[in-house]
Design a protein around this motif. Structure first.
Motif, PDB file in Angstrom:
ATOM      1  N   GLU A 120     -26.160 -34.889  60.867  1.00 45.18           N
ATOM      2  CA  GLU A 120     -27.183 -34.185  61.484  1.00 45.18           C
ATOM      3  C   GLU A 120     -26.652 -34.128  63.120  1.00 45.18           C
ATOM      4  OE1 GLU A 120     -32.267 -35.114  59.708  1.00 45.18           O
ATOM      5  OE2 GLU A 120     -30.632 -36.212  60.845  1.00 45.18           O
ATOM      6  N   VAL A 121     -26.674 -33.166  63.463  1.00 44.75           N
ATOM      7  CA  VAL A 121     -26.415 -32.253  64.649  1.00 44.75           C
ATOM      8  C   VAL A 121     -27.640 -31.690  65.364  1.00 44.75           C
ATOM      9  CG1 VAL A 121     -25.275 -30.702  66.375  1.00 44.75           C
ATOM     10  CG2 VAL A 121     -24.935 -31.704  64.254  1.00 44.75           C
ATOM     11  N   VAL A 122     -28.208 -32.579  66.536  1.00 46.97           N
ATOM     12  CA  VAL A 122     -29.466 -32.111  67.130  1.00 46.97           C
ATOM     13  C   VAL A 122     -29.395 -30.847  67.793  1.00 46.97           C
ATOM     14  CG1 VAL A 122     -31.674 -33.237  68.352  1.00 46.97           C
ATOM     15  CG2 VAL A 122     -30.559 -34.643  66.646  1.00 46.97           C
ATOM     16  N   ALA A 123     -29.759 -29.292  67.463  1.00 47.13           N
ATOM     17  CA  ALA A 123     -29.810 -28.645  68.365  1.00 47.13           C
ATOM     18  C   ALA A 123     -31.238 -27.983  69.240  1.00 47.13           C
ATOM     19  CB  ALA A 123     -28.759 -27.406  67.899  1.00 47.13           C
ATOM     20  N   PHE A 169     -39.459 -23.829  73.475  1.00 50.71           N
ATOM     21  CA  PHE A 169     -38.304 -25.071  73.791  1.00 50.71           C
ATOM     22  C   PHE A 169     -38.720 -25.838  72.210  1.00 50.71           C
ATOM     23  CE2 PHE A 169     -36.399 -28.951  73.977  1.00 50.71           C
ATOM     24  CZ  PHE A 169     -35.308 -28.652  73.692  1.00 50.71           C
ATOM     25  N   ARG A 170     -37.741 -25.506  71.507  1.00 48.35           N
ATOM     26  CA  ARG A 170     -37.896 -27.159  70.309  1.00 48.35           C
ATOM     27  C   ARG A 170     -36.340 -27.446  69.842  1.00 48.35           C
ATOM     28  NH1 ARG A 170     -41.620 -23.635  65.522  1.00 48.35           N
ATOM     29  NH2 ARG A 170     -39.207 -22.795  65.089  1.00 48.35           N
ATOM     30  N   PRO A 171     -36.210 -28.784  70.111  1.00 44.74           N
ATOM     31  CA  PRO A 171     -35.186 -29.273  69.478  1.00 44.74           C
ATOM     32  C   PRO A 171     -34.846 -28.437  67.940  1.00 44.74           C
ATOM     33  CG  PRO A 171     -36.204 -30.783  70.147  1.00 44.74           C
ATOM     34  CD  PRO A 171     -36.898 -29.580  69.779  1.00 44.74           C
ATOM     35  N   SER A 172     -33.918 -27.921  68.015  1.00 46.37           N
ATOM     36  CA  SER A 172     -33.569 -28.000  66.003  1.00 46.37           C
ATOM     37  C   SER A 172     -32.888 -28.730  65.207  1.00 46.37           C
ATOM     38  CB  SER A 172     -33.083 -26.718  66.160  1.00 46.37           C
ATOM     39  OG  SER A 172     -31.960 -26.495  66.764  1.00 46.37           O
ATOM     40  N   LEU A 173     -32.787 -28.827  64.104  1.00 50.20           N
ATOM     41  CA  LEU A 173     -31.500 -29.641  63.569  1.00 50.20           C
ATOM     42  C   LEU A 173     -30.975 -28.903  62.517  1.00 50.20           C
ATOM     43  CD1 LEU A 173     -33.347 -33.138  62.295  1.00 50.20           C
ATOM     44  CD2 LEU A 173     -32.053 -32.932  64.341  1.00 50.20           C
ATOM     45  N   LEU A 174     -29.542 -29.227  62.418  1.00 53.68           N
ATOM     46  CA  LEU A 174     -28.337 -28.397  61.710  1.00 53.68           C
ATOM     47  C   LEU A 174     -27.370 -29.899  61.610  1.00 53.68           C
ATOM     48  CD1 LEU A 174     -26.511 -26.131  64.845  1.00 53.68           C
ATOM     49  CD2 LEU A 174     -28.764 -25.457  62.806  1.00 53.68           C
ATOM     50  N   ASN A 175     -26.499 -29.173  60.092  1.00 50.55           N
ATOM     51  CA  ASN A 175     -25.718 -30.685  59.900  1.00 50.55           C
ATOM     52  C   ASN A 175     -24.555 -29.869  59.418  1.00 50.55           C
ATOM     53  OD1 ASN A 175     -27.843 -31.845  57.829  1.00 50.55           O
ATOM     54  ND2 ASN A 175     -28.454 -29.508  57.380  1.00 50.55           N
ATOM     55  N   SER A 176     -23.817 -30.731  60.288  1.00 50.96           N
ATOM     56  CA  SER A 176     -22.185 -30.733  60.298  1.00 50.96           C
ATOM     57  C   SER A 176     -21.075 -30.798  58.910  1.00 50.96           C
ATOM     58  CB  SER A 176     -21.018 -31.828  61.136  1.00 50.96           C
ATOM     59  OG  SER A 176     -21.505 -32.812  60.469  1.00 50.96           O
ATOM     60  N   ALA A 177     -20.605 -30.095  58.289  1.00 50.65           N
ATOM     61  CA  ALA A 177     -19.421 -30.155  57.663  1.00 50.65           C
ATOM     62  C   ALA A 177     -19.392 -32.013  57.196  1.00 50.65           C
ATOM     63  CB  ALA A 177     -18.177 -29.263  57.425  1.00 50.65           C
ATOM     64  N   GLN A 178     -19.153 -32.713  58.192  1.00 50.93           N
ATOM     65  CA  GLN A 178     -18.803 -34.030  58.510  1.00 50.93           C
ATOM     66  C   GLN A 178     -19.920 -35.077  57.814  1.00 50.93           C
ATOM     67  OE1 GLN A 178     -17.968 -32.674  60.735  1.00 50.93           O
ATOM     68  NE2 GLN A 178     -15.997 -32.120  59.918  1.00 50.93           N
ATOM     69  N   GLY A 179     -21.579 -34.093  57.283  1.00 54.95           N
ATOM     70  CA  GLY A 179     -22.290 -34.475  57.111  1.00 54.95           C
ATOM     71  C   GLY A 179     -23.487 -35.234  57.917  1.00 54.95           C
ATOM     72  N   ALA A 208     -25.636 -44.039  66.087  1.00 60.17           N
ATOM     73  CA  ALA A 208     -24.158 -42.847  66.629  1.00 60.17           C
ATOM     74  C   ALA A 208     -23.586 -41.928  65.654  1.00 60.17           C
ATOM     75  CB  ALA A 208     -23.345 -43.376  67.001  1.00 60.17           C
ATOM     76  N   THR A 209     -23.067 -42.065  64.697  1.00 63.13           N
ATOM     77  CA  THR A 209     -22.780 -41.811  63.524  1.00 63.13           C
ATOM     78  C   THR A 209     -23.732 -40.966  62.434  1.00 63.13           C
ATOM     79  OG1 THR A 209     -22.623 -43.411  61.575  1.00 63.13           O
ATOM     80  CG2 THR A 209     -20.640 -43.280  63.159  1.00 63.13           C
ATOM     81  N   SER A 210     -24.974 -40.733  62.401  1.00 65.40           N
ATOM     82  CA  SER A 210     -25.016 -40.061  61.562  1.00 65.40           C
ATOM     83  C   SER A 210     -26.484 -39.404  62.253  1.00 65.40           C
ATOM     84  CB  SER A 210     -26.248 -41.010  60.912  1.00 65.40           C
ATOM     85  OG  SER A 210     -27.431 -41.505  62.063  1.00 65.40           O
ATOM     86  N   ARG A 211     -25.622 -39.187  63.622  1.00 64.65           N
ATOM     87  CA  ARG A 211     -26.939 -37.732  64.427  1.00 64.65           C
ATOM     88  C   ARG A 211     -26.145 -38.479  65.697  1.00 64.65           C
ATOM     89  NH1 ARG A 211     -33.329 -39.268  64.556  1.00 64.65           N
ATOM     90  NH2 ARG A 211     -32.761 -37.703  62.640  1.00 64.65           N
ATOM     91  N   ARG A 212     -26.072 -36.376  66.588  1.00 62.60           N
ATOM     92  CA  ARG A 212     -25.430 -36.475  67.678  1.00 62.60           C
ATOM     93  C   ARG A 212     -25.788 -35.166  68.346  1.00 62.60           C
ATOM     94  NH1 ARG A 212     -21.757 -32.089  67.259  1.00 62.60           N
ATOM     95  NH2 ARG A 212     -20.733 -30.911  65.157  1.00 62.60           N
ATOM     96  N   ALA A 213     -26.007 -35.455  69.093  1.00 63.89           N
ATOM     97  CA  ALA A 213     -26.028 -34.117  70.010  1.00 63.89           C
ATOM     98  C   ALA A 213     -25.368 -32.527  70.080  1.00 63.89           C
ATOM     99  CB  ALA A 213     -26.396 -34.069  71.285  1.00 63.89           C
ATOM    100  N   ASP A 263     -16.827 -22.657  63.557  1.00 63.89           N
ATOM    101  CA  ASP A 263     -17.462 -23.313  63.153  1.00 63.89           C
ATOM    102  C   ASP A 263     -18.646 -23.062  63.070  1.00 63.89           C
ATOM    103  OD1 ASP A 263     -15.249 -24.942  61.756  1.00 63.89           O
ATOM    104  OD2 ASP A 263     -15.062 -25.716  63.472  1.00 63.89           O
ATOM    105  N   TYR A 264     -19.921 -21.945  62.741  1.00 66.56           N
ATOM    106  CA  TYR A 264     -20.876 -22.188  63.113  1.00 66.56           C
ATOM    107  C   TYR A 264     -22.107 -22.570  62.085  1.00 66.56           C
ATOM    108  CZ  TYR A 264     -25.810 -19.201  62.991  1.00 66.56           C
ATOM    109  OH  TYR A 264     -26.790 -19.328  62.621  1.00 66.56           O
ATOM    110  N   LEU A 265     -22.756 -23.571  62.591  1.00 62.85           N
ATOM    111  CA  LEU A 265     -23.474 -24.893  61.501  1.00 62.85           C
ATOM    112  C   LEU A 265     -24.593 -23.914  61.023  1.00 62.85           C
ATOM    113  CD1 LEU A 265     -22.774 -27.999  63.494  1.00 62.85           C
ATOM    114  CD2 LEU A 265     -21.559 -27.048  61.827  1.00 62.85           C
ATOM    115  N   GLY A 266     -24.519 -22.790  61.328  1.00 58.89           N
ATOM    116  CA  GLY A 266     -26.560 -21.999  61.028  1.00 58.89           C
ATOM    117  C   GLY A 266     -26.522 -22.277  59.404  1.00 58.89           C
ATOM    118  N   PRO A 267     -27.704 -21.827  59.341  1.00 55.72           N
ATOM    119  CA  PRO A 267     -27.971 -21.650  57.306  1.00 55.72           C
ATOM    120  C   PRO A 267     -26.999 -21.374  56.412  1.00 55.72           C
ATOM    121  CG  PRO A 267     -29.691 -20.948  58.339  1.00 55.72           C
ATOM    122  CD  PRO A 267     -28.303 -20.936  60.008  1.00 55.72           C
TER     123      PRO A 267
END
Lengths: 382, 152
Positions: free
Chosen positions: B137-140, B125-135, B9-14, B83-87
């Motif tokens: 993994e955000v599944v988008a 459709f495909r899931p993508s992985l973004l990274n939040s500022a808190q480190g 739960a802390t390492s990855r969120r939707a 807080d855009y999480l793109g590249p």
């Protein structure tokens, strides 16, 4: 329904200023009171439309005009905040609870993109979807696909409005641009370009309104303008694709918010779109104005591009739109934008607008539409 | 992709709590979740308490199709605000309304060459992985232009 009249109108120019929101808001309100010849202490209720200002801004602005203990409330309904506020004041007067009210709109906004958390959920911001012009652009792109509307037609709307702004001392940008300038300005969100969109900025506008009886007591003159209709509604399910929508139905077929609100306003006013002498409509982007032509009933769906090609909506045309220069030139201080349109129409109906005057204008319509599908239409009559 | 059994739960969120069917531990198998009304048959994105069209409470969860068609689009030319999480280095990207067989158009980034975007384009459709500022993994999610092999 009993008649309600605008006795006075005032505006603080739209632009970017060092002055606080309290100062510019109070200046517009004071100008409206002066124009009406009404003392602030006689006002029985006041409404402030705004979106980005702090809690209780209405009272913070208006207490500068002198001590008072009436109800002063802030009203927010996205880009239609001004219409919602004016409507509340009209309803209060029609109810008989009060007979003299002040309605002001005021905003002070940062440069560039608006703070996204005011409109979008966090997940939309994180995914890069919190870009207002993107929503306008997708509607434009689809309209071009369905009806053959062109980038040139969209540019012509911007050309017209920039041209009109030259004569408006209250606009932020007062520069005429060539079609080449517009079509070569940078793309913001394809197909929408920089010279085809409005900028958030600062500004304020206000009106003093009264019941017919009170207006007579105050010695109503020919300068009073009747509010023939003031309507606000929100888009029905999937009737409008606009921020912050995350999806839309491919099967629902509801009428758009401008169609619904305008129909209501025409019914209240007992007139039709052909009776309107001058229009101020939402042109947050130039395409939005083409869509408004269709939804207000100035032409059939898909024919908005033809209207601009034929010059019907330009100065001297049959249905002049945005003689003020529109939001593209004035900027969009959200809470002040509809009341700014109302002040412009009041000036047009009084014959006070000089070089941008629509000669002999007797009826005018103001229209705003924005976030969440909030739409307001006000019809004023001399 | 790494996964942790101890504190997922802390390492990855939707990106949004109610938007996926499936487990975040298997992002490749995630699908978009929708809701269908038993009365008016309208389909909406995510979970719904009642139908936003007709108000009926007879709504049920469905899994949305992975194949779609671009109904309209734009190209985002400047870095989105907030807080855009793109590249970290911004690249213009496609954003479009993708029409799915269920009768819904979903707003989503469309990956691939922006110059190839057009209305009617087939996308997947495909899931993508973004990274939040808190480190975290955000599944988008996004839709990929068909034939675009690049993958997260």
């Amino acid at each position: 329904m009993s008649d309600v009249f605008i006795l006075g109108a005032g505006i603080h120019p739209f632009g970017r200023f060092d002055a606080s929101y309290e100062e510019i808001g109070a200046q517009a309100a004071a100008a409206a009171l002066r124009d009406a010849g009404v003392d602030w202490t006689k006002i029985q209720g006041a409404y402030l439309s705004r979106m980005y200002l702090p809690a209780g801004s209405g009272a913070r602005i208006l207490r500068r005009l002198g001590s008072h203990d009436i109800s002063i409330v802030d009203i927010e309904a996205g880009c239609a905040s001004g219409g919602a506020a004016l409507r509340q004041a009209v309803l209060a007067i029609r109810s008989g609870a009060i007979d003299l009210a002040l309605v002001a709109g005021c905003e002070k906004m940062p440069r560039g993109f608006m703070s996204p958390s005011m409109i979008y959920s966090e997940w939309q911001i994180e995914m890069g979807m919190a870009v207002n012009p993107a929503y306008w652009a997708m509607r434009a792109k689809r309209h071009m696909h369905d009806y053959g509307t062109t980038e040139m037609q969209i540019a012509k709307v911007a050309f017209k409005n920039h041209n009109n702004s030259v004569h408006n001392e209250n606009a932020m940008y007062r520069n005429a641009f060539s079609l080449d300038d517009i079509l070569n300005s940078r793309l913001v969100c394809d197909p929408i370009r920089l010279l085809e969109i409005c900028a958030p900025n600062d500004g304020a506008a206000a009106v003093v309104i009264a019941s017919k009886e009170r207006a007579r007591q105050l010695g109503m003159t020919g300068r009073a303008i009747r509010i023939a209709a003031c309507c606000h509604s929100i888009a029905r399910y999937s009737a409008d694709f606009r921020s912050p929508a995350d999806s839309m139905s491919a099967t629902a077929n509801n009428r758009g918010p401008t169609e619904v609100t305008a129909a209501l306003a025409f019914e209240q006013a007992g007139i039709g779109v052909e009776d309107i002498d001058c229009f101020e409509v939402q042109d947050t982007d130039a395409f939005c104005e083409i869509e408004a032509y269709e939804h207000l009933g100035l032409c059939a769906p898909g024919e908005g591009g033809r209207l601009i090609d034929e010059g019907i909506t330009e100065m001297g045309g049959k249905s002049p739109v945005n003689m003020s220069g529109g939001l593209i030139s004035k900027g969009e201080p959200i809470g002040a934008s509809h009341l700014g349109q109302v002040v412009e129409i009041v000036s047009q109906l009084r014959g006070d607008t000089g070089m941008r005057q629509v000669h002999g204008a007797k009826v005018g319509l103001a229209h705003v539409l924005g976030t969440g599908g909030h739409c307001a239409v006000t019809i004023l009559q001399r | 992709m790494t996964s942790s059994n101890t504190c997922p739960a802390t390492s990855r969120r939707a990106i949004r709590r109610d938007i996926f069917s499936g487990s975040l531990e298997s992002p490749d198998k995630l699908r978009l979740r929708g809701s269908r009304c038993a009365k008016c048959a309208e389909v909406t994105l995510g979970q719904a308490l009642s139908c936003p069209n007709c108000g009926s409470t007879e709504v049920s969860d469905i899994t949305l199709s992975t194949h779609g068609e671009v109904w309209s689009y734009t190209i985002i030319r400047h870095r989105p605000p907030g807080d855009y999480l793109g590249p970290g280095v911004f690249e213009p990207f496609g954003l479009g309304l993708v029409e799915l067989a269920e009768g819904i158009r979903v707003l989503a980034p469309i990956s691939g060459d922006v110059s190839k975007l057009r209305i009617g384009l087939q996308v997947q459709f495909r899931p993508s992985l973004l990274n939040s500022a808190q480190g975290q993994e955000v599944v988008a999610f996004e839709f990929a232009q068909e034939g675009d092999a690049s993958h997260v």
